[in-house]
Design an enzyme around this catalytic site. Structure first.
Site, mmCIF file in Angstrom:
data_model
loop_
_atom_site.group_PDB
_atom_site.id
_atom_site.type_symbol
_atom_site.label_atom_id
_atom_site.label_comp_id
_atom_site.label_asym_id
_atom_site.label_seq_id
_atom_site.Cartn_x
_atom_site.Cartn_y
_atom_site.Cartn_z
ATOM 1 N N GLY A 221 23.267 27.454 -8.099
ATOM 2 C CA GLY A 221 23.190 27.339 -9.549
ATOM 3 C C GLY A 221 23.952 26.110 -10.004
ATOM 4 N N GLN B 124 28.636 20.674 -15.568
ATOM 5 C CA GLN B 124 29.226 20.346 -14.259
ATOM 6 C C GLN B 124 28.874 18.922 -13.820
ATOM 7 O OE1 GLN B 124 27.866 24.319 -12.485
ATOM 8 N NE2 GLN B 124 29.717 23.913 -11.333
ATOM 9 N N CYS C 41 32.226 28.094 -6.566
ATOM 10 C CA CYS C 41 31.879 27.203 -7.687
ATOM 11 C C CYS C 41 31.874 25.779 -7.172
ATOM 12 C CB CYS C 41 32.906 27.362 -8.815
ATOM 13 S SG CYS C 41 32.522 26.346 -10.250
ATOM 14 N N LEU C 42 30.823 25.041 -7.495
ATOM 15 C CA LEU C 42 30.736 23.657 -7.018
ATOM 16 C C LEU C 42 31.821 22.796 -7.653
ATOM 17 C CD1 LEU C 42 26.840 23.236 -7.041
ATOM 18 C CD2 LEU C 42 28.330 23.737 -5.085
ATOM 19 N N HIS D 232 27.923 33.688 -14.317
ATOM 20 C CA HIS D 232 28.771 32.563 -13.901
ATOM 21 C C HIS D 232 28.357 31.282 -14.647
ATOM 22 C CE1 HIS D 232 30.907 30.295 -10.498
ATOM 23 N NE2 HIS D 232 30.193 29.338 -11.079
ATOM 24 N N GLU D 233 27.034 31.060 -14.740
ATOM 25 C CA GLU D 233 26.552 29.813 -15.367
ATOM 26 C C GLU D 233 26.715 29.852 -16.897
ATOM 27 O OE1 GLU D 233 26.196 27.484 -13.412
ATOM 28 O OE2 GLU D 233 25.861 28.580 -11.552
ATOM 29 N N HIS E 212 30.097 28.877 -17.658
ATOM 30 C CA HIS E 212 30.300 27.413 -17.652
ATOM 31 C C HIS E 212 29.933 26.815 -19.009
ATOM 32 C CE1 HIS E 212 31.500 26.094 -13.677
ATOM 33 N NE2 HIS E 212 30.507 26.724 -13.071
HETATM 34 O O1 K1U Z 1 27.883 27.092 -10.854
HETATM 35 C C1 K1U Z 1 28.252 26.756 -9.734
HETATM 36 O O2 K1U Z 1 29.348 26.261 -9.555
HETATM 37 C C2 K1U Z 1 27.331 27.001 -8.557
HETATM 38 C C3 K1U Z 1 27.724 28.209 -7.735
HETATM 39 C C4 K1U Z 1 26.974 29.417 -8.258
HETATM 40 C C5 K1U Z 1 27.475 30.769 -7.845
HETATM 41 C C6 K1U Z 1 27.710 31.100 -6.538
HETATM 42 C C7 K1U Z 1 28.141 32.376 -6.188
HETATM 43 C C8 K1U Z 1 28.322 33.311 -7.164
HETATM 44 C C9 K1U Z 1 28.102 32.973 -8.482
HETATM 45 C C10 K1U Z 1 27.659 31.713 -8.826
HETATM 46 C C11 K1U Z 1 27.364 27.909 -6.283
HETATM 47 O O3 K1U Z 1 26.243 27.653 -5.979
HETATM 48 S S1 K1U Z 1 28.621 27.941 -5.109
HETATM 49 C C12 K1U Z 1 27.780 27.629 -3.571
HETATM 50 C C13 K1U Z 1 27.046 28.816 -3.052
HETATM 51 O O4 K1U Z 1 27.241 29.913 -3.492
HETATM 52 C C14 K1U Z 1 26.055 28.634 -1.956
HETATM 53 C C15 K1U Z 1 25.786 27.413 -1.414
HETATM 54 C C16 K1U Z 1 24.849 27.283 -0.386
HETATM 55 C C17 K1U Z 1 24.178 28.385 0.066
HETATM 56 C C18 K1U Z 1 24.443 29.623 -0.466
HETATM 57 C C19 K1U Z 1 25.373 29.751 -1.483
HETATM 58 ZN ZN ZN Z 2 30.596 27.273 -11.089
#
Ligand code: K1U
Ligand code: ZN
Length: 170
Positions: free
Chosen positions: A46, A51, A94-95, A136-137, A140
């Site tokens: 996501g 971001q 979270c990225l 989560h989004e 943000h």
């Molecule tokens: O919003 C963001 O920072 C993105 C975040 C979204 C998220 C992940 C987990 C729970 C709630 C929201 C991410 O994408 S973190 C990376 C991640 O979860 C992932 C990356 C590669 C493969 C599988 C998962």
């Molecule tokens: Zn995030």
């Protein structure tokens, strides 16, 4: 399309409340393209526009598993209109807070109103990972990070670590 830089904690822009999209024009379509490029490159499941430094209420998502075909989803002006009393715990990342994962408790189900890229209104009921990721989004878009759902001690430890990293990087 371009891979854009992802803002990292403690960047103050992550605390801004994003503005609703008034018109879905070429600028918004380019933003969405850049968000997908950036999200897939990270990789993430996501991304909220803030971001990558754009304070608009736009979210991209793809919850397809590795072996499944891509399933890009766009949520414009998403709004949580109902949350269940039942709670669920999911390990979130979270990225904007790299390599940091923690269990977060949130409502298990939500109903979300949003516009698609054509401006068509939709309402979905989500549970599981879609529910967690949407919450989560949307957080943000309101300047809220998943660490705000943790205890003060855990949150402050994470913020301190990222302040140090930012200071070292100049
Ligand atoms: O919003 C963001 O920072 C993105 C975040 C979204 C998220 C992940 C987990 C729970 C709630 C929201 C991410 O994408 S973190 C990376 C991640 O979860 C992932 C990356 C590669 C493969 C599988 C998962
Ligand atoms: Zn995030």
């Amino acid at each position: 399309m371009a891979v854009r830089e992802i803002l990292i904690l403690p960047d103050k822009r992550l605390r801004k409340v994003s503005e609703p999209v008034k018109k879905i024009d070429a600028g918004i379509r380019k933003l969405v393209d850049d968000m997908f490029e950036t999200m897939y490159d990270a990789p993430g499941i996501g991304l909220a526009a803030i971001q990558i430094g754009t304070s608009k209420r736009v979210v991209t998502m793809d919850l397809a598993k590795k072996e499944e075909p891509k399933n890009p989803q766009v949520f414009i002006n998403p709004e949580i209109v109902w949350s269940s009393d039942e709670k669920a715990v999911y390990e979130e990342g979270c990225l904007s807070i790299p390599e940091t994962y923690s269990d977060v408790e949130r409502p298990a189900q939500v109903k979300v109103k949003y516009l698609d890229l054509e401006g068509e209104p939709h309402e979905i009921e989500a549970n599981g990972l879609l529910s967690t990721c949407l919450q989560h989004e949307v957080d943000h878009l309101n300047g809220i990070l998943f660490i705000d759902h943790l205890s003060r001690l855990k949150r402050e430890r994470i913020i301190k670590k990222f302040r140090k990293v930012a200071k070292r990087a100049g």
